[in-house]
Motif scaffolding. Structure first.
Motif, short mmCIF file in Angstrom:
data_model
loop_
_atom_site.label_atom_id
_atom_site.label_comp_id
_atom_site.label_asym_id
_atom_site.label_seq_id
_atom_site.Cartn_x
_atom_site.Cartn_y
_atom_site.Cartn_z
N LEU A 168 -36.70 12.51 -52.23
CA LEU A 168 -36.68 12.14 -53.65
C LEU A 168 -37.96 11.41 -54.05
CD1 LEU A 168 -33.00 10.97 -54.23
CD2 LEU A 168 -34.09 13.03 -55.11
N GLN A 169 -38.44 10.53 -53.19
CA GLN A 169 -39.68 9.81 -53.48
C GLN A 169 -40.87 10.77 -53.51
OE1 GLN A 169 -39.92 6.64 -50.63
NE2 GLN A 169 -38.44 5.37 -51.72
N TYR A 170 -40.89 11.72 -52.58
CA TYR A 170 -41.99 12.70 -52.55
C TYR A 170 -41.98 13.56 -53.81
CZ TYR A 170 -45.24 16.23 -50.95
OH TYR A 170 -46.32 17.07 -50.85
N LEU A 171 -40.80 13.90 -54.29
CA LEU A 171 -40.69 14.71 -55.50
C LEU A 171 -41.33 14.02 -56.71
CD1 LEU A 171 -37.10 16.20 -55.27
CD2 LEU A 171 -39.24 17.48 -55.35
N GLN A 229 -27.06 13.79 -52.40
CA GLN A 229 -27.10 14.48 -51.12
C GLN A 229 -28.52 14.66 -50.59
OE1 GLN A 229 -24.87 18.12 -51.31
NE2 GLN A 229 -23.13 17.12 -52.27
N VAL A 230 -29.51 14.38 -51.45
CA VAL A 230 -30.91 14.56 -51.06
C VAL A 230 -31.41 13.28 -50.41
CG1 VAL A 230 -33.23 15.05 -51.93
CG2 VAL A 230 -31.26 16.19 -52.96
N ASP A 231 -32.14 13.45 -49.33
CA ASP A 231 -32.73 12.34 -48.59
C ASP A 231 -33.63 11.50 -49.51
OD1 ASP A 231 -35.34 11.53 -46.83
OD2 ASP A 231 -33.49 11.42 -45.63
N PRO A 280 -48.36 16.22 -54.80
CA PRO A 280 -49.79 16.44 -55.04
C PRO A 280 -50.07 17.72 -55.83
CG PRO A 280 -49.39 15.93 -52.73
CD PRO A 280 -48.05 16.09 -53.38
N GLN A 281 -49.24 18.74 -55.67
CA GLN A 281 -49.46 20.01 -56.35
C GLN A 281 -48.72 20.10 -57.68
OE1 GLN A 281 -51.68 22.26 -55.26
NE2 GLN A 281 -52.11 20.84 -53.60
N GLY A 282 -48.08 19.02 -58.11
CA GLY A 282 -47.47 18.97 -59.43
C GLY A 282 -46.17 19.74 -59.56
N THR A 283 -45.98 20.29 -60.74
CA THR A 283 -44.73 20.94 -61.10
C THR A 283 -44.38 22.12 -60.20
OG1 THR A 283 -45.04 20.28 -63.39
CG2 THR A 283 -43.47 22.04 -62.99
N ALA A 284 -45.36 22.91 -59.83
CA ALA A 284 -45.09 24.08 -58.98
C ALA A 284 -44.52 23.66 -57.63
CB ALA A 284 -46.35 24.91 -58.79
N GLU A 285 -45.12 22.65 -57.02
CA GLU A 285 -44.63 22.18 -55.73
C GLU A 285 -43.25 21.54 -55.87
OE1 GLU A 285 -46.03 19.51 -51.91
OE2 GLU A 285 -46.97 19.13 -53.84
N ARG A 286 -43.08 20.78 -56.94
CA ARG A 286 -41.79 20.14 -57.20
C ARG A 286 -40.70 21.19 -57.37
NH1 ARG A 286 -43.64 17.12 -61.12
NH2 ARG A 286 -44.23 15.45 -59.71
#
Length: 71
Positions: free
Chosen positions: A18-21, A12-14, A25-31
């Motif tokens: 998914l590619q950005y995930l 269901q995710v664009d 750039p900010q690693g695990t926190a941003e993910r």
């Protein structure tokens, strides 16, 4: 069974998200923040927003200290 449920959610995710995930750039926190936003987990969104803010502030402060020590 669980992997089927996860696969259904990921489907269901664009594709762009998914590619950005994969290369945040900010690693695990941003993910983690993005995942919380995708699944509408408000408590997690709040937590990761605050965590990301302080991680970025800490990184900036360390950069400034490094810069000032070389000047």
């Amino acid at each position: 069974m669980l992997h089927i449920v996860v696969k259904e959610q990921l489907d269901q995710v664009d594709e762009e998200q998914l590619q950005y995930l994969q290369c945040c750039p900010q690693g695990t926190a941003e993910r983690s923040l993005i995942a919380a936003q995708l699944f509408g987990e408000q408590c997690e969104i709040d937590f990761w927003t605050v965590a990301l803010y302080y991680l970025q502030a800490s990184k900036l402060e360390a950069r400034n200290r490094c810069y000032l020590s070389t000047v």
